[in-house]
Design an enzyme around this catalytic site. Structure first.
Site, PDB file in Angstrom:
ATOM      1  N   LYS A 116      45.912  27.169  44.411  1.00 31.05           N
ATOM      2  CA  LYS A 116      47.074  28.058  44.459  1.00 31.05           C
ATOM      3  C   LYS A 116      48.388  27.300  44.346  1.00 31.05           C
ATOM      4  CE  LYS A 116      44.774  31.819  45.435  1.00 31.05           C
ATOM      5  NZ  LYS A 116      44.862  33.207  45.108  1.00 31.05           N
ATOM      6  N   ILE A 434      26.966  38.262  49.262  1.00 29.10           N
ATOM      7  CA  ILE A 434      28.346  38.439  49.711  1.00 29.10           C
ATOM      8  C   ILE A 434      28.888  39.831  49.380  1.00 29.10           C
ATOM      9  CG2 ILE A 434      30.671  37.412  49.617  1.00 29.10           C
ATOM     10  CD1 ILE A 434      28.434  35.711  50.979  1.00 29.10           C
ATOM     11  N   GLY A 435      28.230  40.534  48.480  1.00 28.84           N
ATOM     12  CA  GLY A 435      28.657  41.918  48.260  1.00 28.84           C
ATOM     13  C   GLY A 435      28.493  42.398  46.835  1.00 28.84           C
ATOM     14  N   GLU A 487      28.823  46.904  45.027  1.00 28.98           N
ATOM     15  CA  GLU A 487      30.230  47.138  44.677  1.00 28.98           C
ATOM     16  C   GLU A 487      30.489  47.566  43.232  1.00 28.98           C
ATOM     17  OE1 GLU A 487      32.769  43.908  46.112  1.00 28.98           O
ATOM     18  OE2 GLU A 487      31.474  43.555  47.834  1.00 28.98           O
ATOM     19  N   ARG A 518      43.654  34.849  32.829  1.00 27.98           N
ATOM     20  CA  ARG A 518      43.322  35.869  33.819  1.00 27.98           C
ATOM     21  C   ARG A 518      44.605  36.482  34.380  1.00 27.98           C
ATOM     22  NH1 ARG A 518      40.293  38.911  36.870  1.00 27.98           N
ATOM     23  NH2 ARG A 518      40.727  38.928  39.101  1.00 27.98           N
ATOM     24  N   CYS A 519      44.696  37.799  34.286  1.00 31.47           N
ATOM     25  CA  CYS A 519      45.856  38.515  34.790  1.00 31.47           C
ATOM     26  C   CYS A 519      45.407  39.523  35.842  1.00 31.47           C
ATOM     27  CB  CYS A 519      46.546  39.278  33.661  1.00 31.47           C
ATOM     28  SG  CYS A 519      47.111  38.185  32.353  1.00 31.47           S
ATOM     29  N   ASP A 602      35.980  41.379  54.337  1.00 35.44           N
ATOM     30  CA  ASP A 602      36.283  40.140  53.614  1.00 35.44           C
ATOM     31  C   ASP A 602      37.728  39.697  53.831  1.00 35.44           C
ATOM     32  OD1 ASP A 602      33.758  39.990  52.402  1.00 35.44           O
ATOM     33  OD2 ASP A 602      34.365  41.274  50.729  1.00 35.44           O
ATOM     34  N   GLU A 608      45.442  31.517  52.023  1.00 38.32           N
ATOM     35  CA  GLU A 608      46.442  31.555  50.953  1.00 38.32           C
ATOM     36  C   GLU A 608      47.842  31.937  51.429  1.00 38.32           C
ATOM     37  OE1 GLU A 608      44.794  33.917  47.861  1.00 38.32           O
ATOM     38  OE2 GLU A 608      46.727  34.856  47.491  1.00 38.32           O
ATOM     39  N   HIS A 697      30.125  29.731  41.078  1.00 35.16           N
ATOM     40  CA  HIS A 697      31.097  29.608  39.991  1.00 35.16           C
ATOM     41  C   HIS A 697      30.483  29.043  38.723  1.00 35.16           C
ATOM     42  CE1 HIS A 697      33.459  29.754  43.712  1.00 35.16           C
ATOM     43  NE2 HIS A 697      34.242  30.513  42.989  1.00 35.16           N
TER      44      HIS A 697
HETATM   45  N1  GLN Z   1      32.710  41.145  48.708  1.00 37.83           N
HETATM   46  C1  GLN Z   1      33.406  40.512  47.615  1.00 37.83           C
HETATM   47  C2  GLN Z   1      32.414  40.216  46.506  1.00 37.83           C
HETATM   48  O1  GLN Z   1      31.288  39.989  46.794  1.00 37.83           O
HETATM   49  C3  GLN Z   1      34.074  39.233  48.056  1.00 37.83           C
HETATM   50  C4  GLN Z   1      34.866  38.615  46.945  1.00 37.83           C
HETATM   51  C5  GLN Z   1      35.650  37.386  47.309  1.00 37.83           C
HETATM   52  O2  GLN Z   1      35.331  36.684  48.209  1.00 37.83           O
HETATM   53  N2  GLN Z   1      36.687  37.115  46.605  1.00 37.83           N
HETATM   54  O3  GLN Z   1      32.763  40.181  45.351  1.00 37.83           O
HETATM   55 ZN    ZN Z   2      34.286  34.727  48.128  1.00 39.27          ZN
END
Ligand code: GLN
Ligand code: ZN
Length: 755
Positions: A116, A434-435, A487, A518-519, A602, A608, A697
């Site tokens: 950042k 994570i989702g 999601e 990326r925007c 989350d 940040e 990633h």
């Molecule tokens: N729950 C979100 C996902 O799984 C978390 C995203 C994030 O940490 N930026 O996409």
């Molecule tokens: Zn994350």
């Protein structure tokens, strides 16, 4: 002043570059995909610059920044300028491809790290400085853009990132990057000579690092560096730009040198009297950032004129400016026809800010009669804003005021753990994600079709449900222990909630560069926040109806919602956070009533928003942690609260993570080899933790062995009863096949590691 220069009166510190319709984003992505060549990409960029210069000149700016254009990032451009690209891309012959390889990697090279830019939501590429880095000057981009702008008759002011900021932002593989300052100063000196020869009257050197905590030695370096850079007369006048905060002691150091101009951010808390009483400013041009370059509110012209008036007597001259580059706000309000008229009148995007700068410069130099109409309009907008009932929701305020000190407290963690375990009956080392699951093209098509009116709400819901059913079935098949709904219905984890909450507005075209191509389109928080109705309950209960395993409710926390929005400037951020927290709290209670046993809130942006100066950090950490606790403490002890954190160096916020008091924290850890667990232990953290066991990633599928190694490392730091097994972050950017393979390996490794 020895260097010949005419002071200017109206400017901005930098310009957005993706294009008003994201033209550069599209062209760059086409170039990457091989659909257009470099010549075509350069053409798009040149056309954008030409149109932008024409607009700024027509708007009456008498000094225009040149060189803030970038194909990816200004810090990467500076690395190129200084010959500081890493060795691993040196072999790529084509300069544009070499540049993009450093930015985003390719089949054989890793990109630079990204992080950042100060406390904004813009990401820059972190230069790598190694013992083998030999700095050398490559000013072609800047000189070309200068020549181009001068060709259009533009009053061009070349802009570069300064040597101190460049090194402070860089990562040295050996020693401290700042130790290399002595090698850079002669290059900047040479650059100044070249820019003067090319006709530049002024040059702007950006040193935003001066608003961070600097040691006495570093402040001495500010003095010596700018003394050296301004020695001699074969150079343009030098404007050193600081922004995002008060340079404090660095200002006196800078003012003690022969720089001709200093830019200060007057939208940040800054001691006006300290600036105004600085004798060394007397001979200099003070570029006063009174128009907020990073938020979207219309300026209070009266207040700005008062500030400018105070400065006028103290400096050699005063120019009006944006507080920072306009990179951080959308191009123009013009396409925002969907905003309600009142709200629209309170706002200023890039083009409107340029107009404000011009109006203020006119008012300052010709008197307020010359800007009577504009003053009247600004005052009317301010009145309409303060009088708007949406800015003070009595019910929300009364509810917050009535919350006692215990409202944000849950029972002790071990008591909660016992009831939750009895209810959930999970195995040791429970597995979860994570989702988000991959955003398939079916999802994107359905969203687009709904937007265009090709399908109705019912059809959209049906399609999303079918996605959810697939994701639940997949998780059952893989044998995960705690499931998610995936999601699919969320375009974005903040916008999705902002669209459903009172007090937020969404823009149609308010794009802002986040990094590279990326925007993002941050929502605008303009009023008190209230939840009209449940926001996620239908989706989650549908998912839960398909399985006996627990499905996690999935919410975004108050800090992250604020961090990724344009926020109110008429009340403290902590107050807005409490309002958002209350809305999230109501949602958690509804989820619990609907039978949901685990809820994840989350907070990836916790780190940040951390203030740049240490002295301001404790207050921030207090309200951010409190708002999370308020959001998550309305549920019973038996409801398990999870949180998720990522994108960060957690060191500075490690105590805050413990303070969140979430039953389970999933946290990015794979790239740092689980080191975060030792830090958590040192902070006395003893709750559930799910360090990411593989890096999402990258498209690479981690092997069972590799995940086992991560788990063993985690088990050295955390007992099995507290350890969860999950990836580093959400899976939405990944492909279906890799996700299936990766999670299968994750489940296998977790099962084998169970005691
Ligand atoms: N729950 C979100 C996902 O799984 C978390 C995203 C994030 O940490 N930026 O996409
Ligand atoms: Zn994350």
């Amino acid at each position: 002043m020895t260097v010949s220069q005419t002071p200017f009166t109206a400017t901005v510190l930098g310009l957005p570059r993706v294009g008003p319709r994201r033209e550069l984003k599209r062209a760059t992505e086409s170039y990457w995909a091989g659909r257009i060549d470099a010549v075509a990409l350069h053409r798009v960029a040149a056309d954008l610059r030409e149109a932008q210069y024409a607009e700024l000149t027509a708007a009456g700016l008498d000094s225009i920044p040149v060189g803030t254009f970038s194909y990816y990032d200004q810090v990467l451009d500076t690395a190129v300028l200084l010959g500081a690209l890493p060795e691993r891309v040196a072999g790529i012959a084509d300069p544009l491809d070499r540049y993009f390889a450093a930015a985003r990697g390719n089949d054989s090279v890793e990109p630079l790290e990204m992080t950042k830019w100060f406390d904004t939501n813009y990401h820059y590429l972190v230069p790598e400085i190694g013992p083998d880095t030999v700095f050398s000057l490559h000013p072609e981009k800047l000189l070309d853009e200068l020549a181009e702008a001068r060709g259009f008759g533009v009053p061009a002011r070349p802009v570069v990132v300064g040597p101190i900021t460049f090194l402070k932002l860089a990562k040295a593989t050996e020693g401290a990057a700042l130790d290399r300052l002595g090698e850079l100063v002669p290059l900047y000196r040479e650059l100044l000579r070249k820019l003067a020869a090319a006709g530049a009257e002024w040059v702007q050197i950006d040193e935003p690092s001066l608003v961070t905590d600097l040691t006495d030695d570093e402040i001495a370096l500010v003095r010596s560096t700018y003394t050296e850079l301004t020695a001699g007369e074969d150079r343009p006048a030098v404007l050193v730009a600081t922004y995002f905060g008060d340079p404090g002691p660095a200002l006196a150091a800078l003012a003690g040198t022969d720089v001709e101009g200093i830019a200060l951010d007057f939208t940040a808390p800054i001691e006006l009297s300290a600036v105004a009483s600085l004798p060394a400013l007397a001979g200099k041009l003070l570029v006063a950032g009174v128009v907020d370059g990073r938020n979207v509110w219309r300026a209070n012209l009266d207040d700005a004129l008062t500030t400018l008036g105070t400065l006028l007597g103290s400096a050699g001259g005063v120019a009006v400016s944006s507080s920072c580059s306009l990179l951080h706000v959308p191009y123009s309000l013009e396409p925002e026809t969907g905003l309600d008229a009142r709200l629209r009148a309170w706002l200023a995007f890039g083009a409107e800010k340029v107009a404000e700068v011009r109006v203020l410069a006119t008012g300052l130099h010709q008197g307020t009669e010359a800007i009577a109409d504009e003053l009247a309009a600004a005052r009317a907008a301010a009145t309409s804003r303060t009088e708007d009932p949406r800015l003070a929701d009595a019910q929300v305020r009364a509810r917050l005021a009535a919350l006692g000190p215990d409202a944000a407290r849950r029972a002790p963690a071990d008591e909660r753990r016992a009831v939750q375990q009895a209810r959930l009956n999970l195995p040791p080392l429970p597995t979860t994600t994570i989702g988000s699951y991959p955003q398939t093209s079916a999802i994107r098509l359905a969203r687009a079709a709904l937007r265009k009116g090709e399908i109705d709400e019912a059809e959209y819901t049906a399609r999303m449900r079918s996605e959810i059913a697939d994701v639940v079935a997949l998780q059952e098949k893989l044998g995960l222990d705690v499931l998610v709904h995936g999601e699919p219905e969320r375009n974005d984890m903040v916008q999705y909630f902002a669209e459903q909450l009172d007090g937020f507005a969404a823009t149609e075209n308010g794009w802002v560069q986040s990094y590279g191509t990326r925007c993002v389109r941050p929502p605008i928080l303009f009023g008190d926040v209230a939840r009209r109705a449940p926001m996620t309950v239908d989706w989650i209960t549908y998912a839960q109806s398909l399985t006996d395993k627990p499905v996690k409710g999935m919410l975004t926390g108050p800090v992250t919602i604020l961090a990724w929005s344009f926020v109110r400037d008429d009340q403290p951020l902590g107050e807005s956070a409490r309002q958002v927290a209350l809305a999230i709290r109501d949602e958690t209670v509804d989820l619990q009533s609907a039978g949901i046993r685990i809820i994840q809130v989350d907070e990836p942006a916790l780190r940040e928003l951390l203030p740049l100066r240490a002295a301001d950090q404790p207050a921030y950490l207090d309200w951010s942690v409190e708002s999370f606790r308020l959001a998550t403490s309305g549920v019973s002890d038996a409801t398990q609260i999870h949180t998720h954190l990522c994108y960060s160096e957690f060191g500075e916020v490690i105590d805050a993570i413990a303070g969140l008091d979430a039953d389970v924290t999933s946290i990015e850890a794979a790239r740092s080899h689980m080191e975060v667990l030792d830090d958590l232990n040192a902070a006395g953290f003893d709750l559930g933790v799910g360090p990411g066991v593989y890096d999402i990633h990258s498209p690479r599928v981690p092997s069972v062995e590799e995940i086992t190694v991560s788990l063993r490392a985690a088990l050295k730091a955390v007992p099995a009863e507290r350890l969860w097994v999950n990836p580093d972050c959400g899976l939405k950017t990944r492909g279906q096949a890799e996700v299936e393979a990766s999670l299968a390996n994750l489940v296998e490794a977790a099962r084998a590691a169970r005691p």
